[in-house]
Design a protein around this motif. Structure first.
Motif, short mmCIF file in Angstrom:
data_model
loop_
_atom_site.label_atom_id
_atom_site.label_comp_id
_atom_site.label_asym_id
_atom_site.label_seq_id
_atom_site.Cartn_x
_atom_site.Cartn_y
_atom_site.Cartn_z
N HIS A 61 -17.58 -18.08 -0.03
CA HIS A 61 -16.68 -18.58 0.13
C HIS A 61 -15.89 -18.36 -0.58
N VAL A 62 -15.39 -19.11 -1.80
CA VAL A 62 -14.66 -18.75 -3.19
C VAL A 62 -14.03 -17.19 -2.84
N SER A 63 -14.74 -17.12 -2.90
CA SER A 63 -14.54 -15.61 -3.82
C SER A 63 -14.17 -14.03 -2.50
N SER A 64 -15.20 -14.55 -1.07
CA SER A 64 -13.90 -14.15 -0.14
C SER A 64 -12.86 -14.42 -0.16
N ALA A 65 -11.78 -15.74 -0.04
CA ALA A 65 -11.09 -16.02 0.73
C ALA A 65 -9.98 -15.77 -0.28
N TRP A 66 -9.94 -15.56 -1.99
CA TRP A 66 -9.56 -14.61 -2.58
C TRP A 66 -9.22 -13.65 -1.97
N MET A 67 -10.27 -13.01 -2.49
CA MET A 67 -10.31 -11.58 -1.87
C MET A 67 -9.05 -11.33 -0.62
N ALA A 68 -9.58 -11.67 0.60
CA ALA A 68 -8.90 -11.54 1.37
C ALA A 68 -7.42 -11.80 1.48
N MET A 69 -6.50 -12.52 0.70
CA MET A 69 -5.48 -13.14 0.27
C MET A 69 -5.08 -11.82 -0.65
N TRP A 70 -6.09 -11.76 -1.89
CA TRP A 70 -5.44 -10.38 -3.05
C TRP A 70 -5.18 -9.00 -1.96
N SER A 90 -0.87 6.34 -0.12
CA SER A 90 -0.38 5.14 -0.31
C SER A 90 -0.82 4.78 1.01
N TYR A 91 -0.45 5.42 2.07
CA TYR A 91 -0.30 5.44 3.34
C TYR A 91 -2.09 4.72 4.03
N MET A 92 -2.61 5.83 3.31
CA MET A 92 -4.67 5.52 4.12
C MET A 92 -5.32 4.80 3.18
N MET A 93 -4.41 4.50 1.64
CA MET A 93 -4.99 3.49 0.90
C MET A 93 -4.91 2.05 1.53
N ALA A 94 -3.52 1.89 2.43
CA ALA A 94 -3.42 0.41 2.55
C ALA A 94 -3.87 0.60 3.77
N SER A 95 -4.54 1.86 4.66
CA SER A 95 -4.98 1.43 5.75
C SER A 95 -6.76 1.27 5.74
N ALA A 96 -7.09 1.88 4.47
CA ALA A 96 -8.53 1.45 3.64
C ALA A 96 -8.78 -0.04 3.88
N THR A 97 -7.48 -0.69 2.90
CA THR A 97 -8.19 -2.17 2.33
C THR A 97 -8.01 -2.69 3.41
N ALA A 98 -6.93 -2.07 4.51
CA ALA A 98 -6.78 -3.43 5.61
C ALA A 98 -8.54 -3.61 6.72
N VAL A 99 -8.67 -2.96 6.41
CA VAL A 99 -9.91 -3.07 6.87
C VAL A 99 -11.06 -4.13 5.42
N THR A 100 -11.03 -3.57 4.46
CA THR A 100 -12.23 -4.45 3.65
C THR A 100 -11.44 -6.20 3.43
N GLY A 101 -9.79 -6.02 3.59
CA GLY A 101 -8.86 -7.56 3.96
C GLY A 101 -9.62 -8.06 5.26
N GLY A 102 -10.05 -7.57 5.95
CA GLY A 102 -10.10 -8.21 7.65
C GLY A 102 -11.55 -8.63 7.13
N ILE A 103 -12.15 -7.85 6.65
CA ILE A 103 -13.90 -8.53 6.47
C ILE A 103 -13.59 -9.45 5.53
N MET A 104 -13.42 -9.35 3.98
CA MET A 104 -13.20 -10.40 3.40
C MET A 104 -12.85 -11.94 4.11
N THR A 105 -11.81 -11.70 4.65
CA THR A 105 -10.69 -12.47 5.75
C THR A 105 -11.92 -13.34 6.55
N ALA A 106 -13.06 -12.70 7.57
CA ALA A 106 -14.14 -13.43 8.27
C ALA A 106 -14.99 -13.77 7.79
N ILE A 107 -15.32 -13.50 6.66
CA ILE A 107 -16.74 -14.18 6.20
C ILE A 107 -16.11 -15.26 5.07
N SER A 108 -14.32 -15.34 4.96
CA SER A 108 -14.77 -16.90 4.62
C SER A 108 -14.52 -17.23 5.63
N LEU A 109 -13.58 -17.33 6.64
CA LEU A 109 -14.07 -17.95 7.55
C LEU A 109 -15.17 -18.66 8.16
#
Length: 246
Positions: A61-70, A90-109
């Motif tokens: 829980h904490v690891s995924s929440a930290w990753m979601a913000m970071w 740069s735009y491609m990296m932002a797009s790729a990061t968004a998917v992973t960040g969303g997954i981490m946020t969902a896991i934390s929730l």
């Protein structure tokens, strides 16, 4: 001999570099995550205050929440670089990061809901931490939705980058809700956050697992950006040569 980092702003140069980095980060992710979880589940106290055994979900829980913000900060950083230097990678990296960040946020929730049901008897409460984390998930989804809704790639990249920058304001709000000096004043079900008060074995497991999650995020982001590069650069000669080689 100096390394010309700007050459990696070209998709044709960044693609093979990302391919070389993926196995390294994947190995680190497996070793650190398994090591952290093993330490957390088998080398830590059986009971923590009144949390009993179910407190051990903290490692995920904490690891995924930290990753979601970071990752949201990382996504914005890549988007800003794209706006400043007009670099496609740069735009491609932002797009790729968004998917992973969303997954981490969902896991934390998701893990937070299970923890809340066991600890407080409720799956959801409009607790400041829960609410701001949910808003963060909507920002990730909004970024991806806006990007996919505009056919012109350059316009969609710029528009989604601006949205990401506006949404960055939620990150310090989440941080404050986590580190609120008085949880009662913040109307929070969560206890006060303080790493200094965490038992040393628990802290070791938590930090090692977090490093493992970090390496995992690097791995999947690089794998995803390689797919994005191939999709966006499918009309180029270097991708055609790559397909012939395969």
């Amino acid at each position: 001999m100096a390394i010309n980092w700007f050459k990696y702003s070209a998709p044709s140069s960044f693609y093979p570099l990302a391919g070389k980095m993926v196995p390294v980060f994947m190995t680190l992710a497996i070793v650190l995550t398994l090591g952290g979880l093993y330490w957390g589940f088998f080398q830590t106290p059986e009971v923590l205050s009144d949390q009993k055994q179910y407190y051990k979900i903290i490692y995920v829980h904490v690891s995924s929440a930290w990753m979601a913000m970071w990752l949201y900060v990382v996504m914005v950083a890549w988007a800003v670089l794209g706006l400043i230097f007009n670099t496609r990678v740069s735009y491609m990296m932002a797009s790729a990061t968004a998917v992973t960040g969303g997954i981490m946020t969902a896991i934390s929730l998701w893990t937070g809901a299970f923890w809340g049901q066991t600890s407080w008897g409720t799956w959801w409460d409009w607790d400041p931490r829960m609410t701001t984390q949910l808003i963060l998930l909507f920002l990730y989804i909004g970024y991806l939705a806006l990007q996919s809704s505009i056919e012109d790639t350059r316009r969609s990249d710029r528009a989604s980058a601006v949205l990401a920058m506006v949404g960055l304001a939620i990150v310090p709000v989440i941080y404050y809700s986590i580190n609120c000096p008085n949880p009662n004043e913040c109307a929070s079900l969560h206890q006060e956050s303080s790493l200094e008060r965490v038992e040393s074995n628990i802290l070791i497991g938590m930090l090692v697992t977090t490093l493992g999650f970090w390496m995992y995020c690097f791995t999947v982001i690089l794998m995803r950006v390689r797919n994005i590069i191939l999709r966006r650069e499918s009309h180029t000669s270097w991708v055609a040569r790559l397909e012939e080689m395969q």
